[in-house]
Scaffold this motif. Sequence first.
Motif, PDB file in Angstrom:
ATOM      1  N   TYR A  86       0.799  -1.221   0.000  1.00 15.99           N
ATOM      2  CA  TYR A  86       0.000   0.000   0.000  1.00 15.99           C
ATOM      3  C   TYR A  86       0.834   1.274   0.000  1.00 15.99           C
ATOM      4  O   TYR A  86       0.290   2.376  -0.018  1.00 15.99           O
ATOM      5  CB  TYR A  86      -0.970  -0.024   1.191  1.00 15.99           C
ATOM      6  N   THR A  87       2.148   1.122   0.006  1.00 14.10           N
ATOM      7  CA  THR A  87       3.029   2.276  -0.159  1.00 14.10           C
ATOM      8  C   THR A  87       2.916   2.769  -1.598  1.00 14.10           C
ATOM      9  O   THR A  87       2.708   1.987  -2.525  1.00 14.10           O
ATOM     10  CB  THR A  87       4.481   1.874   0.155  1.00 14.10           C
ATOM     11  N   GLU A  88       3.052   4.070  -1.793  1.00 12.95           N
ATOM     12  CA  GLU A  88       3.068   4.635  -3.142  1.00 12.95           C
ATOM     13  C   GLU A  88       4.503   4.653  -3.646  1.00 12.95           C
ATOM     14  O   GLU A  88       5.409   5.078  -2.927  1.00 12.95           O
ATOM     15  CB  GLU A  88       2.503   6.054  -3.135  1.00 12.95           C
ATOM     16  N   TYR A  89       4.702   4.177  -4.867  1.00 15.18           N
ATOM     17  CA  TYR A  89       6.041   4.103  -5.432  1.00 15.18           C
ATOM     18  C   TYR A  89       6.102   4.872  -6.750  1.00 15.18           C
ATOM     19  O   TYR A  89       5.173   4.836  -7.553  1.00 15.18           O
ATOM     20  CB  TYR A  89       6.445   2.652  -5.688  1.00 15.18           C
ATOM     21  N   GLU A  90       7.231   5.537  -6.949  1.00 16.77           N
ATOM     22  CA  GLU A  90       7.523   6.213  -8.211  1.00 16.77           C
ATOM     23  C   GLU A  90       8.907   5.761  -8.647  1.00 16.77           C
ATOM     24  O   GLU A  90       9.876   5.952  -7.907  1.00 16.77           O
ATOM     25  CB  GLU A  90       7.483   7.728  -8.007  1.00 16.77           C
ATOM     26  N   THR A  91       9.022   5.139  -9.810  1.00 19.38           N
ATOM     27  CA  THR A  91      10.305   4.596 -10.246  1.00 19.38           C
ATOM     28  C   THR A  91      10.806   5.323 -11.486  1.00 19.38           C
ATOM     29  O   THR A  91      10.027   5.752 -12.338  1.00 19.38           O
ATOM     30  CB  THR A  91      10.201   3.094 -10.553  1.00 19.38           C
ATOM     31  N   HIS A  92      12.132   5.426 -11.540  1.00 24.38           N
ATOM     32  CA  HIS A  92      12.789   6.062 -12.683  1.00 24.38           C
ATOM     33  C   HIS A  92      13.996   5.212 -13.080  1.00 24.38           C
ATOM     34  O   HIS A  92      14.950   5.085 -12.304  1.00 24.38           O
ATOM     35  CB  HIS A  92      13.245   7.474 -12.336  1.00 24.38           C
ATOM     36  N   PHE A  93      13.946   4.653 -14.279  1.00 27.81           N
ATOM     37  CA  PHE A  93      15.060   3.862 -14.810  1.00 27.81           C
ATOM     38  C   PHE A  93      15.932   4.809 -15.632  1.00 27.81           C
ATOM     39  O   PHE A  93      15.897   4.817 -16.861  1.00 27.81           O
ATOM     40  CB  PHE A  93      14.524   2.709 -15.654  1.00 27.81           C
ATOM     41  N   GLU A  94      16.671   5.642 -14.933  1.00 24.04           N
ATOM     42  CA  GLU A  94      17.531   6.622 -15.593  1.00 24.04           C
ATOM     43  C   GLU A  94      18.623   7.084 -14.628  1.00 24.04           C
ATOM     44  O   GLU A  94      18.525   6.899 -13.412  1.00 24.04           O
ATOM     45  CB  GLU A  94      16.725   7.815 -16.088  1.00 24.04           C
ATOM     46  N   LYS A  95      19.636   7.678 -15.191  1.00 23.81           N
ATOM     47  CA  LYS A  95      20.752   8.185 -14.407  1.00 23.81           C
ATOM     48  C   LYS A  95      20.427   9.572 -13.876  1.00 23.81           C
ATOM     49  O   LYS A  95      19.889  10.413 -14.592  1.00 23.81           O
ATOM     50  CB  LYS A  95      22.010   8.243 -15.285  1.00 23.81           C
ATOM     51  N   VAL A  96      20.743   9.806 -12.607  1.00 27.39           N
ATOM     52  CA  VAL A  96      20.556  11.129 -12.029  1.00 27.39           C
ATOM     53  C   VAL A  96      21.679  12.030 -12.528  1.00 27.39           C
ATOM     54  O   VAL A  96      22.862  11.718 -12.379  1.00 27.39           O
ATOM     55  CB  VAL A  96      20.569  11.078 -10.492  1.00 27.39           C
ATOM     56  N   THR A  97      21.306  13.160 -13.109  1.00 34.62           N
ATOM     57  CA  THR A  97      22.285  14.093 -13.650  1.00 34.62           C
ATOM     58  C   THR A  97      21.986  15.499 -13.135  1.00 34.62           C
ATOM     59  O   THR A  97      20.922  15.758 -12.559  1.00 34.62           O
ATOM     60  CB  THR A  97      22.239  14.112 -15.190  1.00 34.62           C
ATOM     61  N   ALA A  98      22.909  16.407 -13.376  1.00 36.76           N
ATOM     62  CA  ALA A  98      22.697  17.794 -12.974  1.00 36.76           C
ATOM     63  C   ALA A  98      21.492  18.393 -13.689  1.00 36.76           C
ATOM     64  O   ALA A  98      20.860  19.324 -13.177  1.00 36.76           O
ATOM     65  CB  ALA A  98      23.958  18.613 -13.267  1.00 36.76           C
ATOM     66  N   PHE A 156      24.758   6.170  -4.034  1.00 31.30           N
ATOM     67  CA  PHE A 156      25.562   5.859  -5.201  1.00 31.30           C
ATOM     68  C   PHE A 156      26.868   5.167  -4.808  1.00 31.30           C
ATOM     69  O   PHE A 156      27.327   5.287  -3.671  1.00 31.30           O
ATOM     70  CB  PHE A 156      25.896   7.134  -5.979  1.00 31.30           C
ATOM     71  N   ASP A 157      27.488   4.494  -5.782  1.00 33.29           N
ATOM     72  CA  ASP A 157      28.797   3.894  -5.548  1.00 33.29           C
ATOM     73  C   ASP A 157      29.875   4.590  -6.374  1.00 33.29           C
ATOM     74  O   ASP A 157      30.996   4.101  -6.494  1.00 33.29           O
ATOM     75  CB  ASP A 157      28.774   2.388  -5.857  1.00 33.29           C
ATOM     76  N   ASN A 158      29.531   5.734  -6.931  1.00 30.46           N
ATOM     77  CA  ASN A 158      30.451   6.497  -7.768  1.00 30.46           C
ATOM     78  C   ASN A 158      30.698   7.849  -7.120  1.00 30.46           C
ATOM     79  O   ASN A 158      29.754   8.596  -6.828  1.00 30.46           O
ATOM     80  CB  ASN A 158      29.856   6.660  -9.170  1.00 30.46           C
ATOM     81  N   ALA A 159      31.965   8.188  -6.901  1.00 30.42           N
ATOM     82  CA  ALA A 159      32.310   9.412  -6.183  1.00 30.42           C
ATOM     83  C   ALA A 159      31.810  10.664  -6.897  1.00 30.42           C
ATOM     84  O   ALA A 159      31.329  11.608  -6.258  1.00 30.42           O
ATOM     85  CB  ALA A 159      33.824   9.487  -5.989  1.00 30.42           C
ATOM     86  N   GLU A 160      31.918  10.693  -8.219  1.00 25.53           N
ATOM     87  CA  GLU A 160      31.475  11.868  -8.959  1.00 25.53           C
ATOM     88  C   GLU A 160      29.969  12.043  -8.857  1.00 25.53           C
ATOM     89  O   GLU A 160      29.462  13.166  -8.714  1.00 25.53           O
ATOM     90  CB  GLU A 160      31.907  11.760 -10.417  1.00 25.53           C
ATOM     91  N   ALA A 161      29.235  10.927  -8.928  1.00 19.76           N
ATOM     92  CA  ALA A 161      27.776  10.994  -8.815  1.00 19.76           C
ATOM     93  C   ALA A 161      27.367  11.452  -7.424  1.00 19.76           C
ATOM     94  O   ALA A 161      26.427  12.240  -7.266  1.00 19.76           O
ATOM     95  CB  ALA A 161      27.169   9.637  -9.138  1.00 19.76           C
TER      96      ALA A 161
END
Length: 212
Positions: free
Chosen positions: A97-109, A126-131
């Motif tokens: 019953y939780t509301e979910y919003e999914t995004h299959f994309e990379k987070v960018t500036a 994240f596991d990437n220092a730059e990200a």
Amino acid sequence: METRVPTREEMLAALEKRQGADAVRKLQAATVAVCGLGGLGSNIAISLARAGVGKLILVDFDCVDVTNLHRQQYKACQVGLPKPEALLANLKEIAPYTEYETHFEKVTAENVATLLANADVVCEAFDNAEAKAMLVNAVLETMPQKFLVAASGMAGFEGGNTIRTRKIMDKFYLCGDGVSDVADGIGLVAPRVMLCAAHQALTAIRLILGLE
């Protein structure tokens, strides 16, 4: 034995019995974004869903790999699936019953403001220092009203007590040992990754409840 999925009312009543009605009300009204759905993010999301957070925004551009299975909340039969899709399926079994919003994309500036617009708390996983740096800078500089819970250091086999939560700025919290780095060749083990994720999830919950 016959099984059934509890009703929403039954699940909320059970949460209220364990966590208190006021806490459940605040958690139900909150939205948390989890950026990165690997060892940290998948565990954060499951903890938040179990605690009764009303809405989760789940963002990742990666697919489940066999090397993820030892520390991430995916099943062997989900190898190859996009992580948002696979995690959503698992979360719906736990907290339907939780509301979910999914995004299959990379987070960018360029898209970070849009992806996180509705979040009260942002969990960096994240596991990437730059990200990591990009997300932290974007939230702190352009979304100062949001809480940010990030992570640094959970690799190796050191004792769990080295992982802790620190308040860095007014709305910025950092979880981890602050030292260990998988790049040093010491690897990742499920209990320490899950401990760090638990710190992040608990910090998010405490912020929602006004306890920090």
